[in-house]
Structure formats: C-alpha cells, structure tokens
Scaffold this active site. Structure first.
Site, PDB file in Angstrom:
ATOM      1  N   ILE A  31      14.961  43.305  23.220  1.00  6.97           N
ATOM      2  CA  ILE A  31      16.222  43.466  22.481  1.00  6.97           C
ATOM      3  C   ILE A  31      17.399  42.905  23.280  1.00  6.97           C
ATOM      4  CG2 ILE A  31      16.996  45.737  23.327  1.00  6.97           C
ATOM      5  CD1 ILE A  31      17.278  46.562  20.378  1.00  6.97           C
ATOM      6  N   ASN A  89       7.915  45.637  36.019  1.00  7.24           N
ATOM      7  CA  ASN A  89       8.776  46.546  36.761  1.00  7.24           C
ATOM      8  C   ASN A  89       8.019  47.871  36.869  1.00  7.24           C
ATOM      9  OD1 ASN A  89      10.851  44.663  36.925  1.00  7.24           O
ATOM     10  ND2 ASN A  89      11.807  45.357  35.025  1.00  7.24           N
ATOM     11  N   HIS A 102       4.426  47.609  30.313  1.00  8.66           N
ATOM     12  CA  HIS A 102       4.700  46.339  29.629  1.00  8.66           C
ATOM     13  C   HIS A 102       4.847  45.222  30.639  1.00  8.66           C
ATOM     14  CE1 HIS A 102       8.543  48.398  30.349  1.00  8.66           C
ATOM     15  NE2 HIS A 102       9.079  47.195  30.506  1.00  8.66           N
ATOM     16  N   HIS A 104       6.560  41.676  31.226  1.00  8.99           N
ATOM     17  CA  HIS A 104       7.621  40.775  30.764  1.00  8.99           C
ATOM     18  C   HIS A 104       7.115  39.339  30.855  1.00  8.99           C
ATOM     19  CE1 HIS A 104      11.076  43.695  31.061  1.00  8.99           C
ATOM     20  NE2 HIS A 104      10.264  44.273  31.935  1.00  8.99           N
TER      21      HIS A 104
HETATM   22  P1  5GP Z   1      11.930  47.613  31.811  1.00 10.00           P
HETATM   23  O1  5GP Z   1      13.317  47.648  32.377  1.00 10.00           O
HETATM   24  O2  5GP Z   1      11.453  48.986  31.410  1.00 10.00           O
HETATM   25  O3  5GP Z   1      10.950  46.877  32.682  1.00 10.00           O
HETATM   26  O4  5GP Z   1      12.039  46.722  30.516  1.00 10.00           O
HETATM   27  C1  5GP Z   1      12.386  47.250  29.276  1.00 10.00           C
HETATM   28  C2  5GP Z   1      12.541  46.082  28.325  1.00 10.00           C
HETATM   29  O5  5GP Z   1      12.588  46.595  27.024  1.00 10.00           O
HETATM   30  C3  5GP Z   1      13.829  45.269  28.539  1.00 10.00           C
HETATM   31  O6  5GP Z   1      13.538  43.894  28.363  1.00 10.00           O
HETATM   32  C4  5GP Z   1      14.721  45.774  27.406  1.00 10.00           C
HETATM   33  O7  5GP Z   1      15.662  44.813  26.988  1.00 10.00           O
HETATM   34  C5  5GP Z   1      13.688  46.057  26.345  1.00 10.00           C
HETATM   35  N1  5GP Z   1      14.071  47.065  25.370  1.00 10.00           N
HETATM   36  C6  5GP Z   1      14.683  48.262  25.581  1.00 10.00           C
HETATM   37  N2  5GP Z   1      14.827  48.946  24.438  1.00 10.00           N
HETATM   38  C7  5GP Z   1      14.293  48.164  23.469  1.00 10.00           C
HETATM   39  C8  5GP Z   1      14.151  48.320  22.056  1.00 10.00           C
HETATM   40  O8  5GP Z   1      14.536  49.320  21.461  1.00 10.00           O
HETATM   41  N3  5GP Z   1      13.551  47.289  21.384  1.00 10.00           N
HETATM   42  C9  5GP Z   1      13.114  46.163  22.027  1.00 10.00           C
HETATM   43  N4  5GP Z   1      12.549  45.199  21.285  1.00 10.00           N
HETATM   44  N5  5GP Z   1      13.230  45.984  23.347  1.00 10.00           N
HETATM   45  C10 5GP Z   1      13.818  46.983  24.062  1.00 10.00           C
END
Ligand code: 5GP
Ligand code: ZN
Length: 120
Positions: A31, A89, A102, A104
């Site tokens: 997002i 991460n 997840h 990236h």
């Molecule tokens: P993290 O920081 O946990 O490694 O990555 C989380 C990822 O999820 C980031 O790329 C963030 O932009 C994405 N993200 C967070 N909330 C949402 C959401 O509600 N929908 C989508 N599609 N991505 C999200």
C-alpha cells in the site's frame, strides 16, 4: 490470527491488489511502495507464521515456495533481467510492522544508485 491485516487481505475481508495466487502463496502490492514495483509475497496456509523467527522444521516447503513464487512474479514484471531485491524484515528492530511472514519483492529503479537508497 483474527486481527492480522494480511490474514484479512488474503481472506478477502480487506481489499488487496493481488498480482498472483496459488494454493499456498499470495502476492499483492504494498500500500506504501518503497520502490517503483513493491510486491509482498505472503504465505496463505493454515498456520499463522509471524516472521522468520517463528519458522519450524516443517516449514521448508512454504519457505521454498515463497522464493520460487518471487522468482516467477519478478519475471512476470520483467524484473528478471534488470534485477530486484528480496527482503525479509524480522521484528521491530528489523523494521517489521506487520506480524505475518512476508517477503518484499522490490524493483523497477532506473539505476543502481536509486536501487540502493530505499529499503522497505
Ligand atoms: P514490514 O514493515 O512489516 O516488513 O512490511 C509491511 C508492508 O506491508 C509494507 O510494505 C507496507 O507498506 C505494507 N502494508 C501495510 N499495511 C498494508 C495494507 O493494509 N495493505 C497493503 N496492501 N499493504 C500494506
Ligand atoms: Zn496473518
């Protein structure tokens, strides 16, 4: 996990911009992209895996699948020739904000300098 955003996206309870799905993995757009192309490669299996820290011996197949799907989707987005990054991460100190494992997948930068500036 009932309050997990990614579980809800996978179940269709929250919107997600999906680019690929199979039996065990879903890929949707971040997002808040940290790259021209920023996709999230996410397990959709019965067991909720919070992060790399929570992996067990029996998770070898799903971990392999995350990488193989990332490779396939990178090719679908024509990133296989230009290159891309794959990033996990792990925990808050590692920048993880969503506690659902997840991978990236990031790419699409114009040059190597740009590719080295932003991390998810
Ligand atoms: P993290 O920081 O946990 O490694 O990555 C989380 C990822 O999820 C980031 O790329 C963030 O932009 C994405 N993200 C967070 N909330 C949402 C959401 O509600 N929908 C989508 N599609 N991505 C999200
Ligand atoms: Zn979840």
């Amino acid at each position: 996990m009932t309050d997990c955003i990614f579980c809800k996206i996978i179940k269709g309870e929250l919107p997600g911009d999906f680019v690929y799905k199979n039996d065990s993995v879903a890929v949707f757009k971040s997002i808040k992209p940290s790259a021209p192309i920023h996709l999230l490669v996410v397990p959709q299996i019965n067991r909720h895996i919070g992060s790399i820290n929570d992996l067990e011996e029996g998770d070898r197949a799903i971990v392999s699948e995350l990488f193989l799907v990332a490779k396939k989707v990178a090719k679908d987005f024509n990133l296989d020739q230009t290159g891309y990054k794959l990033v996990f991460n792990v925990g808050r100190g590692g920048g993880q904000l969503i506690d659902h494992l997840h991978l990236h997948l990031l790419g699409g930068w114009k040059n190597v300098e740009a590719s080295r500036k932003n991390m998810p």
